[in-house]
Motif scaffolding. Structure first.
Motif, short mmCIF file in Angstrom:
data_model
loop_
_atom_site.label_atom_id
_atom_site.label_comp_id
_atom_site.label_asym_id
_atom_site.label_seq_id
_atom_site.Cartn_x
_atom_site.Cartn_y
_atom_site.Cartn_z
N UNK A 2 0.83 -1.20 0.00
CA UNK A 2 0.00 0.00 0.00
C UNK A 2 0.87 1.25 0.00
N UNK A 3 2.01 1.19 0.71
CA UNK A 3 2.92 2.33 0.71
C UNK A 3 3.48 2.59 -0.68
N UNK A 4 3.82 1.50 -1.37
CA UNK A 4 4.37 1.65 -2.74
C UNK A 4 3.33 2.26 -3.67
N UNK A 5 2.10 1.74 -3.59
CA UNK A 5 1.02 2.27 -4.44
C UNK A 5 0.75 3.73 -4.13
N UNK A 6 0.78 4.03 -2.86
CA UNK A 6 0.53 5.41 -2.46
C UNK A 6 1.61 6.34 -2.98
N UNK A 7 2.87 5.86 -2.88
CA UNK A 7 3.96 6.70 -3.40
C UNK A 7 3.86 6.87 -4.92
N UNK A 8 3.51 5.78 -5.62
CA UNK A 8 3.37 5.87 -7.09
C UNK A 8 2.26 6.83 -7.48
N UNK A 9 1.13 6.74 -6.72
CA UNK A 9 0.01 7.62 -7.03
C UNK A 9 0.39 9.08 -6.79
N UNK A 10 1.11 9.29 -5.68
CA UNK A 10 1.54 10.65 -5.41
C UNK A 10 2.51 11.16 -6.48
N UNK A 11 3.41 10.24 -6.92
CA UNK A 11 4.38 10.64 -7.96
C UNK A 11 3.68 10.98 -9.28
N UNK A 12 2.68 10.13 -9.65
CA UNK A 12 1.96 10.36 -10.91
C UNK A 12 1.13 11.62 -10.86
N UNK A 13 0.65 11.98 -9.68
CA UNK A 13 -0.18 13.16 -9.54
C UNK A 13 0.60 14.39 -9.08
N UNK A 14 1.90 14.26 -9.13
CA UNK A 14 2.71 15.40 -8.71
C UNK A 14 2.59 16.52 -9.75
N UNK A 16 4.85 18.12 -11.27
CA UNK A 16 5.77 17.96 -12.40
C UNK A 16 5.20 17.01 -13.44
N UNK A 17 4.61 15.85 -12.99
CA UNK A 17 4.06 14.89 -13.93
C UNK A 17 2.81 15.44 -14.62
N UNK A 18 2.00 16.19 -13.84
CA UNK A 18 0.82 16.77 -14.48
C UNK A 18 1.23 17.77 -15.57
N UNK A 19 2.29 18.52 -15.27
CA UNK A 19 2.78 19.46 -16.27
C UNK A 19 3.30 18.73 -17.50
N UNK A 20 4.00 17.63 -17.28
CA UNK A 20 4.52 16.87 -18.41
C UNK A 20 3.39 16.28 -19.24
N UNK A 21 2.34 15.78 -18.57
CA UNK A 21 1.22 15.21 -19.32
C UNK A 21 0.50 16.28 -20.13
N UNK A 22 0.34 17.45 -19.53
CA UNK A 22 -0.30 18.54 -20.26
C UNK A 22 0.53 18.96 -21.47
#
Length: 758
Positions: A2-14, A16-22
């Motif tokens: 759960x910690x790994x999933x939580x960290x991945x979700x936080x990383x994907x929704x960071x 920087x990532x949102x800016x890259x996706x946009x």
């Protein structure tokens, strides 16, 4: 977890990532729209090209028109005289009228206002006949009632003042024959008809007297080399025939004389030797019960135009028959109406004429195109006189009430019709109808010939021989490279072949015209030996290679056999050309070209279709090879591996699996290569005789549509028929390419759908 999933979700929704996706989404949108814009730009550009070509071509098929500009009656005292004939100058400003009193009256051609007049010296006689000015001849010949003839030449000159301002058109009248009259009839009888023709010997004068007897005399004109004066002498010609005639016309250089009888039959005389005039033949011009109402020369005075009482106008000219004898031949008949033809006026710069019948119906025709451009009932009743302007842009007619009617004619492209552009046309001087392109000549009396058929045929001929060489080599080379060649060799061979496509076609054309054409001419047996020896040599070598022990064959790694084949092909080619001279001595008596021409009757040109086939085929090979090789190499390896695993041989796998799967791409490659061959210009222009002929002979040249446009566009006058027909040729090329590519895409889609289940 759960910690790994939580960290991945936080990383994907960071952030920087949102800016890259946009940013990535923005790039995808921009790329998508840029590609769409590029595609639409290509479509729009092609559409605009099509409509521009259509815009330049459409005037060729625009209907001609005629409309009345003015109407006037001659002012007194000119109106008191009878007008015998009239003519106009090319600016359509001045008209000249010849009256029965021998006056030349010059009037404003728009309103009839008098400008000037000139009295012709008639020596107390009266005008009994006259010869109307013919196309290319400014002489007005008058026959008098005392058997004499008087000739005047009328010219018109545009005058300018000292400041360069245009003043108008000034006529100039010069009486010929040193200002004297010539006694044509020794018995001083009235001349009911008169004509003349110039030649190297002088001027031949002829007329009709009495009930239609012919009188002739030759006026020899010599220039004194010391004084510069023209010395004239008369030589009466004895015309032995007593046949009564109503009209006579003499061909240029008095080669022939055409004499019309009262019954509508025409006698054709050979008058080249004036001391022995010979009747060649007689032919009927009209059916029994009909009458010949008009007979004139057309431009260049090679064709006779004969109008009859049934409203028909028939063209005749001399044609060489099967016995190599000249025969006056009926070429074509044009119909105006049912009333008799009263007036025929030939155009002075084109093969057209104006006909007016007794009901006042006016027709404008072109003989070459067999086209009636205008047919209008303009007059009420029978016309008296008519004059067609030199540029055929104005018609001046005197109706039965003596009123002059001026009409403007808009007929810029009368020589174009579907028949003249695509059908066989019987031109003057030809023994039969032919497809001919000949757009220019040194003579003003030349008739342009605009048949696109030999150009279209030459285009297909050049493309056929180029594809005959390039398709087998390119497709087979692509098969070998994609399926049998080692990857390391393929990475070197494929770029080299594709690099050939960057070679300018002008270089290939230059090489083909200056080196390949003379080389192939002097090594003809070697050229044909190459086509036989190389395939047989490769097959023989392959068979011998298969018989070698495995330990020797294994010395060459799989897929590297091309290293052996290249020197083999070079050696076989050298062997073929080394055998050229021995083969020529053994089978063709030392000269294969002479054997082809004399023994087989096959014409041979140094720059011919075979040279084009080799040169243009070499230029097309990289295009077909590159696309076909990509299609073959792109076949999924799983298909070929599965086939091999099931026991099929590599060749069976290639034929049954790889080729059908890649067939849409191969077909596209062939079609693109064909489009390249059809549109090729410089190779064909430099490697052929550039002669527009209809002949599939591989040893003769051709002219293609593209090469013709490149050669003649710079010589054509803006807006002329020649100019627009060249655009029509470009439109034909455009449509041909469009249709072929459309059909090719349909076939490709069907092939892709058919083999998509493999």
């Amino acid at each position: 977890m759960q910690d790994i999933s939580s960290r991945l979700e936080q990383e994907l929704n960071s952030p920087r990532m949102r800016t890259r996706r946009k940013f990535r989404a923005l790039k995808d949108t921009v790329a998508q729209r840029a590609i769409a814009l590029g595609g639409w730009s290509v479509i729009v550009a092609i559409t605009l090209i099509f409509f521009y070509l259509l815009y330049e071509v459409m005037p060729l098929f625009k209907s001609a028109s005629i409309k009345q500009e003015s109407s006037f009656v001659l002012q007194q005292p000119a109106g008191a005289s009878t007008v015998l004939t009239m003519f106009t100058e090319e600016q359509n400003e001045v008209a000249a009228l010849l009256t029965d009193s021998g006056e030349l009256l010059f009037i404003n051609a728009l309103n009839g206002a008098p400008l000037s007049q000139q009295q012709i010296a008639l020596d107390g006689a009266h005008i009994s006949s006259f010869k109307i000015k013919t196309p290319g001849d400014d002489t007005l010949l008058l026959g008098l009632n005392n058997g004499k003839v008087v000739a005047v030449a009328t010219t018109f000159k545009v005058q300018f003042d000292a400041d360069g301002q245009r003043l108008g058109v000034t006529p100039n009248v010069v009486q010929l024959f040193n200002g004297q009259s010539i006694q044509l009839d020794p018995e001083h009888r009235a001349l009911h008809y008169v004509t003349e023709q110039s030649s190297a010997e002088g001027k031949l004068l002829a007329g009709l007297v009495g009930d239609g007897q012919v009188v002739m005399t030759l006026l020899r004109q010599r220039t004194n080399p010391i004084t510069g004066k023209v010395q004239e002498s008369l030589e009466p010609i004895n015309f032995a025939s007593n046949t009564a005639y109503q009209r006579i016309l003499i061909a240029p250089d008095h080669h022939y004389m055409f004499a019309l009888r009262n019954n509508g039959r025409l006698d054709v005389y050979d008058t080249r030797n004036l001391n022995e005039i010979e009747l060649l033949h007689t032919l009927p011009l009209v059916e029994p019960g009909q009458q010949v109402t008009q007979m004139i020369f057309q431009l260049a005075q090679q064709s006779l135009l004969v109008g009859d009482s049934q409203g028909q106008i028939t063209q005749y000219f001399m044609v060489r028959d099967a016995h190599n004898q000249q025969q006056l031949t009926k070429i074509r008949t044009l119909q105006l109406g049912d009333a008799p033809i009263e007036i025929l006026e030939a155009e002075q710069r084109r093969k057209g004429f104006v006909a007016i019948d007794s009901n006042g119906r006016v027709g404008v025709f072109n003989t070459t195109a067999e086209k009636k451009a205008i047919d209008e009932p303009l007059l009420q009743g029978k016309p008296l006189l008519a004059a067609l302007a030199p540029r055929a842009s104005m018609l001046l007619v005197q109706d039965g009430q003596g009123t002059f009617q001026r009409y403007a004619i808009d007929n810029p492209h009368p020589e174009t019709s579907l028949k003249s552009l695509w059908g066989k046309v019987w031109y003057e001087g030809y023994s039969e109808p032919e497809y001919t392109w000949q757009s220019s000549s040194a003579s003003n009396e030349f008739e342009p010939k605009f048949s696109l058929t030999p150009l279209a045929f030459g285009t297909l001929k050049a493309a056929f021989y180029a594809m005959l060489l390039s398709v087998p080599l390119a497709v087979c080379g692509a098969m070998y490279t994609a399926y049998f060649m080692a990857p390391a060799v393929r990475r070197k061979i494929k770029p080299v072949i594709e690099l050939m496509e960057a070679l300018p076609t002008v270089i290939l054309g230059f090489f083909a015209g200056l080196f390949l054409a003379p080389f192939m001419e002097t090594h003809l047996p070697g050229v044909f030996a190459v086509l036989l020896i190389i395939p047989l040599g490769i097959v023989s070598f392959a068979f011998a290679w298969a018989q070698l022990p495995a330990r020797i064959r294994d010395l060459v790694p799989e897929g590297w056999h091309v290293v052996i084949l290249i020197p083999l092909v070079v050696a076989l080619g050298g062997l073929s050309f080394s055998l050229s001279q021995p083969l020529e001595l053994a089978f063709f008596n030392g000269d294969m070209r002479n054997w082809l021409s004399n023994d087989l009757g096959i014409d041979f040109d140094q720059r011919n279709a075979m040279v084009v086939g080799f040169a243009m085929g070499f230029g097309v090979i990289p295009t077909i090879y590159s696309i076909a090789e990509d299609a073959l190499f792109g076949v999924p390896k799983s298909l070929s591996h599965g086939s091999l695993a099931l026991g099929a041989t590599p060749w069976q796998t290639l034929v049954k699996v790889v080729l059908p799967t890649a067939s849409p791409g191969i077909f596209s490659a062939v079609m693109i290569g064909m489009g390249r061959a059809v549109g090729e210009t410089m190779i064909v222009l430099m490697a052929t005789g550039n002669t527009p002929i209809m002949n599939a002979n591989i040893f003769e040249g051709m002219r293609t549509l593209a090469a013709n446009i490149a050669v003649e566009m710079g010589e054509s006058a803006l807006g002329s028929s020649h100019y627009r027909i060249l655009f029509l040729a470009a439109l034909v090329l455009f449509l041909f390419t469009f249709v072929v590519n459309t059909l090719a895409d349909l076939v490709r889609q069907r092939l892709r759908k058919k083999y998509s289940t493999l």
